[in-house]
Structure formats: C-alpha cells, structure tokens
Design an enzyme around this catalytic site. Sequence first.
Site, PDB file in Angstrom:
ATOM      1  N   HIS A 469       0.840  -1.205   0.000  1.00 24.41           N
ATOM      2  CA  HIS A 469       0.000   0.000   0.000  1.00 24.41           C
ATOM      3  C   HIS A 469       0.877   1.258   0.000  1.00 24.41           C
ATOM      4  CE1 HIS A 469      -3.695   2.316   1.187  1.00 24.41           C
ATOM      5  NE2 HIS A 469      -2.765   3.145   1.637  1.00 24.41           N
ATOM      6  N   GLU A 470       1.791   1.329   0.963  1.00 23.69           N
ATOM      7  CA  GLU A 470       2.624   2.535   1.060  1.00 23.69           C
ATOM      8  C   GLU A 470       3.567   2.655  -0.136  1.00 23.69           C
ATOM      9  OE1 GLU A 470       1.609   4.665   2.974  1.00 23.69           O
ATOM     10  OE2 GLU A 470       0.413   3.403   4.292  1.00 23.69           O
ATOM     11  N   HIS A 473       1.821   4.474  -2.901  1.00 18.12           N
ATOM     12  CA  HIS A 473       1.933   5.935  -2.758  1.00 18.12           C
ATOM     13  C   HIS A 473       3.316   6.397  -3.219  1.00 18.12           C
ATOM     14  CE1 HIS A 473      -1.814   6.811  -0.784  1.00 18.12           C
ATOM     15  NE2 HIS A 473      -1.564   6.078   0.284  1.00 18.12           N
ATOM     16  N   HIS A 476       3.667   6.686  -6.891  1.00 14.56           N
ATOM     17  CA  HIS A 476       2.973   7.881  -7.370  1.00 14.56           C
ATOM     18  C   HIS A 476       3.925   9.088  -7.321  1.00 14.56           C
ATOM     19  CE1 HIS A 476      -1.412   9.671  -7.405  1.00 14.56           C
ATOM     20  NE2 HIS A 476      -0.761   9.921  -8.515  1.00 14.56           N
TER      21      HIS A 476
END
Length: 678
Positions: A469-470, A473, A476
């Site tokens: 999940h992290e 980010h 991105h």
Amino acid sequence: MNINPFLTDWNTPYHTAPFNQFKVEHYLPAIDQLIDEAKKEIDTIVANPEKANFENTIVALELAGEKLNRLAGVLYNLNSAETNDELQSVAREASPKLTEYANYISLNEKLFEKIKSVYENRDQLSLNAEQNYLLEHTYKNFVRRGAGLKGEAKKRYSEISTELAKLSLKFGENVLAETNAFSLLITDEKDLQGLPEAVIEAAAQLAGSKKKEGWMFNMQFPSYYPFLQFADNRKLREEIYRASGSRAFKNNEFNNEQIIKEIVSLRLELANLLGFKTYADYVLEERMAQTPEKVNTFIENLHQASKPFAEKEYAEISELAKAEGLEGELERWDWAYYTEKLKAQKFGFKEEEVKPYFQLEKVQGGVFELANRLYGLTFKENKEIQVYHDEVSAYEVFDEDGRFLSILYLDFFPREGKRGGAWSNDYRPQSNINGNSIRPVITVVCNFTKPTPSKPSLLTFREVETFLHEFGHALHGMLANTTYPSLSGTNVYWDFVELPSQMMENWASEKEWLDLFAMHYQTGEKLPDVLIQKLVEAKNFLAGYASDRQLSLGMCDMAWHSITAPVTEKVADYEKAAMQPTELFPEVEGTCTSTAFSHIFGGGYAAGYYSYKWAEVLDADAFAAFKEHGIFDKATATSFRKNILEKGGTQHPMKLYVKFRGHEPKVDALLERSGLKS
C-alpha cells in the site's frame, strides 16, 4: 563558525538532506530568515511593473520559497518519524509562523489581483493542458484560502488557520504521548498462554530494552494486536484494549476532547466565512465525490450491502466464543481472539503459519521485483546518502533505460519518537520548470515487527499488504512526470490519492508474485500452494465486518464535519450517535475513537475518510484490467503509469481514470471481489 545547513545548498548525493548536520537550534532561526526571503520573492512578483502573465505570476509563485519548503519537508517528516520533546517544541513554534507565511500569500490582495487578471484572460493565452490546469488550480486555491475576503473576515480567516495548525499539532502530540505512556509488563509466564513464540520473544526483548524482567507489551501495532489476537488471558486482553481505546480520553493533560470541539468549530467558522454551509461542503468541492450528500449516499449504499454480512459474521463469532466457554457477551477485546480461532477452523489457516515465509528483506525484494516487472524500475542502496536513524536505508531508483528517477528512504520499525501507523511522504517533490528537472525524494515509514536475537523481522500477511500500500503511494511520487511541483505525484484529489496504493495491495494474494520471493526463512522452502490457496480463501473472511468498520469511521468523520453549529454534546456521545448504524458490540465505557483519530484531526483526511472505500471501488475496477491481461502485463502497467502515476494532479482524476480503463468505475467489481454481492 556554526553554519546553518538549512541556509546553504546541500552538497550531498542528489542534494538529499544532510541529516547529520541538523541541530534543533538550526530550525527556528532558519525558518525566520527563509520566511523573510520568501516574502521578498512574493513582493517581487507583486511589484513587477509588467502586465501579469502566466510566467511572471503563476510560475514565479510556484518557484517562490523553495528553501523554506525544503526545511518544512524535513521538519514535518522528522516530527512524524523521529521526534523528541525539543523537535516537538520547534514544530509548535514553527507552525504558526509557517501558517502566517501561507496567509501572507493567500490573503495578499495585490497578488490575487494579478492571479485573477491572468485567470480572466486565460482564453487569450496559448496554454497547454497542464498550464491551464495549474492556472485554474492556483486561482481556485486562492479563493478557497480567503483571497476574496475583506477587512475583518480576512483577519479572522488568518486567525482561524493559525489556530487550527496549532491545535492539529497538539492533537498528534497528545496521541503520541498517550501511546508511549502505556506498557503492560507480564511477570507470570502463565499469562503468556496462547501467544506465539515470536511474539513472546519480542515482548522479552522489549522488556529487556527497558531494563525490566519479564515480557512487555505496548501500544505499537506489532505488540498490541498480536496480544489481542492470541492471548488466552481475557482480563489482560481487556486491559490492553481499554488502554488503546482510551488514548487522549482520560482526565489528564493529554485529553483531546476540548481540542476536537475547538477544531470542528473553527473549521465550521472557516467554511462559513468562505460561503459554505459546512466544512464538508467546503472540502468536497475539490473532490471526486463533490458533495456531502453524494458521500453519505455512497457510505449508506455500501453499508446496506455490508451490514447483513457483518451481522452474520458477528453471530458466527459469538456462537464459536460461547462454544469455547465464553460467558456473557462477546466484547471488542474478544473479536480478534475468536476470529483467529474461526479462521483456523474454516480454512485450516493461522496467520502465524505464513509469517515464516514473509521475511521482511525477502518481501522488500519481492516488492522491488514487482516494480521492476511492471515499470522496469531498479533499486540500488546508497550508503553515502545520510539517513535520520540507523534503521533507515536509502535507495537510488532508476528507470528501465538507466535514467535516475528518485531517492527512496525505507524506515520499517516502531520507535518512541515515531507515530503509529504507516505512511509515505516526500522530502522533495518532482518538477521540471524551464527544463530544470528536479527528481523527487520519497519516504516510506512503517511500524513492522522488529527482528529478535533468534528471528529476522517476519511480517503478517496484513503487513505485506501495508508495505504494498505505502509503496503504491511512493510510486505515485517517484514516477511523477509533471512540470509543476504543486501538481506532481500525490498532489491529487484526496479521494483519488488512495488508488495507486490500494491498487498495489491486489498483488499480495497473487500466486505468481508470491512465488518470486515468499520462502521459509530457515528452510528456503517456497510458500506452499496449499497455504497460498488458504490465503486467497481467507482474504474475504469477515469482509462484511471489515467493510462496515471502515464505513463507521467515514460516518464519524462526516458527522464531525457536517455540523452547522458548535457541538455541545460530549465527544463520546456525539461519536456514538454517528457510528450507531454499524454498531454490533456492547458499549465500552471510557473509550472513544475520535480522541485518537489522527487521520481527521491531525492529518489531512477531514471530510475525506470515505476516500479509502471510494478508492477501493476504483482499485477493484482497475485491477480487473490486470486480471484480464496478466498481473505483470507490461502494456496495462505502462498505461497505468502514463495515465495515472506520471500525471499527478494535472487533469481531473476521472478523465485520467477513463483514459486508463476506458470507462468510469463501477461498484460491482468491489462487491464481487469482497464477496458482498447478494
């Protein structure tokens, strides 16, 4: 002579932060000086006798205060990941100064006149799509930050924003203090019954680090949650649960109740000043969801789909608990314990069984390999790059063609100076103004189980998902390819920001990916197919309850930010009414969610917590494209990179999404994936 490193150019690899040079006494003098310099840059834009245009106003504003932004990036990242009393004190003093500087810009009438003039003449300018979006974004931001206010209203806006910054900081400090204040020391070995060996060893290590005999558990997730999950001693489970549930809700100096009331009242007043009925109306104007009504309908529809499953699941766990000898009602501190037992019964699967196959270093290798297969990225540790703690590592990130892309810091383990949870952030965003290509510096911070003398760090399946999940980010930020920093990376609508992160979680239960790295830390044996199958089967275990729990937090958030008058009820009563539709358990007196709800009172998720579920709709639909073409399909990955990850906030997110997927997302993919389709 003591040179202040915040006032110099950083002669370091890739101009990364020289953490070893920073001293507490450097921050405030540098902030004062850099604010003065940044204000002069703003004054120069305002005083420019030439007619306002895109370059001399909008771009000049993007470039203003670069060194101040660099310092703020260091201060706020460290205040989350490696803080102490002195740094917290600096942050408290710095916060109103930085807010005052932000107001110096946003409430500057002459500057706004210039921006407005460029905005109103935009049809005569030959701007590309990104420039147009930046101009619109800048103009709207100024209006939303009070630029159109006059006299007393403008003064009041400035006071409110300064006060909110202080309160938000104080909220987070109180939660951290309360988290660090609790420990449960066990001296009788009988009280450890049910706990896995690795958990017991970690508890002994923690006790030893505090010069105590026995086994210690604290409020950090890798310590707290396994205790609730496995400890047979119900009384102690209750003790640790109540300690967590009552953080910042006790009659002491760290109580957050009054702070919450002040924050929501000030947010309401700020929204009213800007012409909005509620703070939620104000926030959602700049979100994909657009209005509180839409958010509430979205939450309610998902709640209606989830609740029947949640009720069945609760009844099933209650039945099992009774059969196991539980007297009285199932309480919150029983949930994780009996769900673990039911999971073992249903799927022949215990979470502890898979942990030996998820050694942190191997998982990290698997995540890096996934980024390589999808996007061609390679990662090279660089020990010349300074880090802020010896547990942190720094990597250079390169593209498929060998081009340098980013620096990535990885920081995995709990510490007293680190807040709970997991997050990704940037120390420096990507930009490319006038051909000056600046590549980003990104950090991923987690709180995973530390290695012990006999075992490496072994992750739970949920922690593997958290890492992915992290890292989503981080991608991105690392792959950002825009011109302007304010539109780069994760600078997107808040209900779109979770798409890249939640998208990455999908690979966690894909056999093709797990086969690349998941092997037993002692034997080297691959994660057996039978265990992978159990992981997949157990993925939707208690999906109704998990969904409703997440929605309840969204309900709580929307209730606090939809007020039209200050809250007079007690914080716990107000929260209880908001979350009532999802409630299954008996009430636990003396506990409160809101007082430690850092996402909405200490972070950026106010009127935005629904975003996690909103993004689940997007990510379920998006991952279906990979399922159609192959989970490592280069063409699909390239489209996701080019249309989503590289573009940041340069276009409306729905436009970007449709470019990638070919259609708008439908909720069906999420309900189907979660097993919540009637």
